[in-house]
Design a protein around this motif. Structure first.
Motif, PDB file in Angstrom:
ATOM      1  N   ARG A 172      -8.042  -2.048   3.530  1.00 23.92           N
ATOM      2  CA  ARG A 172      -7.759  -2.539   2.159  1.00 23.92           C
ATOM      3  C   ARG A 172      -7.244  -4.070   2.111  1.00 23.92           C
ATOM      4  O   ARG A 172      -7.594  -4.841   1.067  1.00 23.92           O
ATOM      5  CB  ARG A 172      -7.123  -1.471   1.412  1.00 23.92           C
ATOM      6  CG  ARG A 172      -6.637  -1.732  -0.164  1.00 23.92           C
ATOM      7  CD  ARG A 172      -7.782  -2.452  -0.881  1.00 23.92           C
ATOM      8  NE  ARG A 172      -8.737  -1.278  -1.268  1.00 23.92           N
ATOM      9  CZ  ARG A 172      -9.921  -1.664  -1.539  1.00 23.92           C
ATOM     10  NH1 ARG A 172     -10.210  -3.030  -1.623  1.00 23.92           N
ATOM     11  NH2 ARG A 172     -10.795  -0.807  -1.865  1.00 23.92           N
TER      12      ARG A 172
ATOM     13  N   THR B  60      -8.304  -6.101  -3.025  1.00 25.76           N
ATOM     14  CA  THR B  60      -6.857  -5.593  -3.326  1.00 25.76           C
ATOM     15  C   THR B  60      -6.154  -5.972  -4.295  1.00 25.76           C
ATOM     16  O   THR B  60      -5.309  -5.594  -4.896  1.00 25.76           O
ATOM     17  CB  THR B  60      -6.197  -5.907  -2.003  1.00 25.76           C
ATOM     18  OG1 THR B  60      -6.805  -5.388  -0.880  1.00 25.76           O
ATOM     19  CG2 THR B  60      -4.784  -5.117  -2.225  1.00 25.76           C
TER      20      THR B  60
ATOM     21  N   SER C 148       0.837  -1.128  -0.157  1.00 23.30           N
ATOM     22  CA  SER C 148       0.001  -0.137   0.057  1.00 23.30           C
ATOM     23  C   SER C 148       0.890   1.267   0.068  1.00 23.30           C
ATOM     24  O   SER C 148       2.023   1.258   0.417  1.00 23.30           O
ATOM     25  CB  SER C 148      -0.960  -0.066   1.335  1.00 23.30           C
ATOM     26  OG  SER C 148      -1.520   1.062   1.399  1.00 23.30           O
TER      27      SER C 148
ATOM     28  N   TYR D 269     -11.298  -1.147  -9.704  1.00 28.03           N
ATOM     29  CA  TYR D 269     -12.098  -1.760  -8.468  1.00 28.03           C
ATOM     30  C   TYR D 269     -12.919  -2.973  -8.749  1.00 28.03           C
ATOM     31  O   TYR D 269     -13.602  -3.504  -7.962  1.00 28.03           O
ATOM     32  CB  TYR D 269     -12.724  -0.578  -7.941  1.00 28.03           C
ATOM     33  CG  TYR D 269     -11.860   0.341  -7.236  1.00 28.03           C
ATOM     34  CD1 TYR D 269     -11.291  -0.254  -5.931  1.00 28.03           C
ATOM     35  CD2 TYR D 269     -11.309   1.311  -7.599  1.00 28.03           C
ATOM     36  CE1 TYR D 269     -10.380   0.645  -4.972  1.00 28.03           C
ATOM     37  CE2 TYR D 269     -10.302   2.123  -7.018  1.00 28.03           C
ATOM     38  CZ  TYR D 269      -9.983   1.529  -5.646  1.00 28.03           C
ATOM     39  OH  TYR D 269      -8.986   2.454  -4.735  1.00 28.03           O
TER      40      TYR D 269
ATOM     41  N   GLU E 201      -8.899   6.633  -0.459  1.00 31.73           N
ATOM     42  CA  GLU E 201      -8.370   5.894  -1.372  1.00 31.73           C
ATOM     43  C   GLU E 201      -8.404   6.290  -2.888  1.00 31.73           C
ATOM     44  O   GLU E 201      -9.496   6.954  -3.297  1.00 31.73           O
ATOM     45  CB  GLU E 201      -8.865   4.486  -1.497  1.00 31.73           C
ATOM     46  CG  GLU E 201      -7.990   3.401  -1.997  1.00 31.73           C
ATOM     47  CD  GLU E 201      -8.319   1.847  -1.838  1.00 31.73           C
ATOM     48  OE1 GLU E 201      -7.694   1.062  -2.110  1.00 31.73           O
ATOM     49  OE2 GLU E 201      -9.740   1.780  -1.836  1.00 31.73           O
TER      50      GLU E 201
ATOM     51  N   ASP F 141      -9.047  -6.820   2.490  1.00 29.18           N
ATOM     52  CA  ASP F 141     -10.219  -7.089   1.443  1.00 29.18           C
ATOM     53  C   ASP F 141      -9.620  -7.825   0.516  1.00 29.18           C
ATOM     54  O   ASP F 141      -8.570  -7.261  -0.303  1.00 29.18           O
ATOM     55  CB  ASP F 141     -10.687  -5.876   1.165  1.00 29.18           C
ATOM     56  CG  ASP F 141     -11.927  -5.677   0.105  1.00 29.18           C
ATOM     57  OD1 ASP F 141     -12.123  -6.963  -0.326  1.00 29.18           O
ATOM     58  OD2 ASP F 141     -12.778  -4.617   0.186  1.00 29.18           O
TER      59      ASP F 141
ATOM     60  N   PRO G 252      -6.436   0.811  -6.342  1.00 26.91           N
ATOM     61  CA  PRO G 252      -6.582   0.371  -5.212  1.00 26.91           C
ATOM     62  C   PRO G 252      -5.177   0.156  -4.340  1.00 26.91           C
ATOM     63  O   PRO G 252      -4.344  -0.097  -4.778  1.00 26.91           O
ATOM     64  CB  PRO G 252      -7.316  -1.159  -5.595  1.00 26.91           C
ATOM     65  CG  PRO G 252      -7.698  -0.916  -6.854  1.00 26.91           C
ATOM     66  CD  PRO G 252      -6.974   0.058  -7.490  1.00 26.91           C
ATOM     67  N   GLY G 253      -5.438   0.536  -3.104  1.00 22.30           N
ATOM     68  CA  GLY G 253      -4.329   0.486  -2.264  1.00 22.30           C
ATOM     69  C   GLY G 253      -3.476   1.755  -2.048  1.00 22.30           C
ATOM     70  O   GLY G 253      -2.204   1.669  -1.392  1.00 22.30           O
TER      71      GLY G 253
END
Ligand SMILES: Cc1cc2nc3c(=O)[nH]c(=O)nc-3n(C[C@H](O)[C@H](O)[C@H](O)COP(=O)(O)OP(=O)(O)OC[C@H]3O[C@@H](n4cnc5c(N)ncnc54)[C@H](O)[C@@H]3O)c2cc1C
Length: 298
Positions: free
Chosen positions: A286, A292, A71, A240, A249, A289, A253-254
């Motif tokens: 994240r 990710t 991340s 996503y 965010e 989840d 993603p991340g």
């Protein structure tokens, strides 16, 4: 780009620091705290490139090192445009302001104020401050405030006789001993100069985010500030796969954005710090989840 200690001469009004705190002192304390929590610092080193594959990100630094992680939190701030006028730095934090919140309004209660800028930030400041200041002037370089400001703000300003809109006008001199007391303003067509009382000068002539190193990879607003959370729309949601970015965010993603660099942020130290801590919590969300593992497109 400003260096890591680029705000060293600015004194911040901040909760817990009744006499303010300088940028260098704040940075130094933050550095010690970061080390205490086990962070690895790379100073001075600018981030120059972001590369991502699903669930994995690489930030290349100017010294050639590459920082990798699952991340990334982008907190690279923004560069505020400043007026090109002598003694500006002397009064910054003590008469010259770049935000008009309740804190600044209290500092200039019943005093004359001048606002520079023709955009919505300047308009909002004029509407807000005119109820609190003894006199409120809005300075624009052009002939019509309606050219760059939303109609609803122009209407409100026109209805408020407490705001004097000065067209074709620029600040050419700041006056005062220890505190700002007056400004010399000039008509940019004739050069005619006038001295006006001012205990506070609010500057809203734009800011540009430090996002050049991202090379347009993340969705941004027209001014280049990074879109986050619900502000990420349409094609920018492609990465996503049907889900949505978390608060703070970005379109990838991340990758999170906090503080001045993200679109619509409050542009205060305390809010930037608060967003930073929120982002850490969201990173954990994240990482827990499975989304990710989606593709890193913007
Ligand atoms: C003159 C002035 C006075 C202010 N006064 C106050 C005040 O009294 N109270 C208040 O609450 N707020 C004040 N603010 C606003 C406040 O400074 C910002 O809201 C706050 O600093 C934002 O924090 P940030 O971490 O998002 O960005 P910044 O504090 O700007 O930090 C971003 C950092 O990232 C670095 N950086 C940029 N690009 C890169 C890169 N590619 N790689 C590595 N590093 C990079 C920058 O050099 C900088 O050190 C003031 C702002 C200005 C300009």
């Amino acid at each position: 780009m400003e260096g890591p200690f680029g705000l060293a001469t600015i004194v911040f009004a901040l909760l817990g620091f009744p006499a303010g705190v300088s940028g260098s002192e704040l940075t130094q304390r933050a550095g010690v705290q970061a080390l205490k929590f086990g962070a690895r610092l790379a100073v001075p080193a600018a981030a120059v490139e972001l590369n991502s594959s699903p669930g994995h990100h690489e930030v290349r630094l100017s010294d050639g090192e590459v920082a990798t992680g699952r991340s990334v939190i982008v907190a690279t701030g923004a560069r505020y445009r400043r007026l090109d006028v002598a003694r500006l730095e002397e009064f910054e934090g003590g008469g010259v302001y770049y935000a008009a919140t309740q804190a600044e309004a209290q500092l200039c209660e019943d005093c004359p104020v001048v606002i520079v800028g023709g955009g919505n930030s300047a308009g909002q400041a004029a509407v807000f401050l005119s109820d609190r200041a003894s006199e409120c002037r809005l300075l624009i370089r052009g002939d019509d405030v309606g050219k760059s400001m939303s109609r609803y703000l122009v209407d409100q300003i026109e209805r408020k006789c407490a705001v004097e809109v000065c067209t074709y006008t620029e600040v050419v001199e700041l006056g005062g001993e220890r505190e700002l007391e007056s400004l010399t303003i000039a008509d940019n067509r004739t050069g005619e100069r006038t001295e006006v009382p001012a205990r506070a000068l609010f500057v809203f002539i734009g800011a540009s985010p430090h996002t050049e190193w991202l090379q347009g990879q993340l969705a941004a607003d027209p001014a280049g500030f990074l879109l986050t959370g619900r502000d990420v729309h349409g094609d920018h949601l492609a990465g996503y796969n049907g889900s949505h970015p978390l608060l703070l965010e970005t379109s990838r993603p991340g990758v999170f954005a906090v503080g001045d660099v993200h679109s619509g942020s409050i542009k205060r130290v305390a809010s930037a710090v608060g967003e930073g801590s929120m982002a850490v919590r969201l990173v954990h969300e994240r990482l827990a989840d499975p989304a990710t593992a989606v593709s890193p497109q913007t």
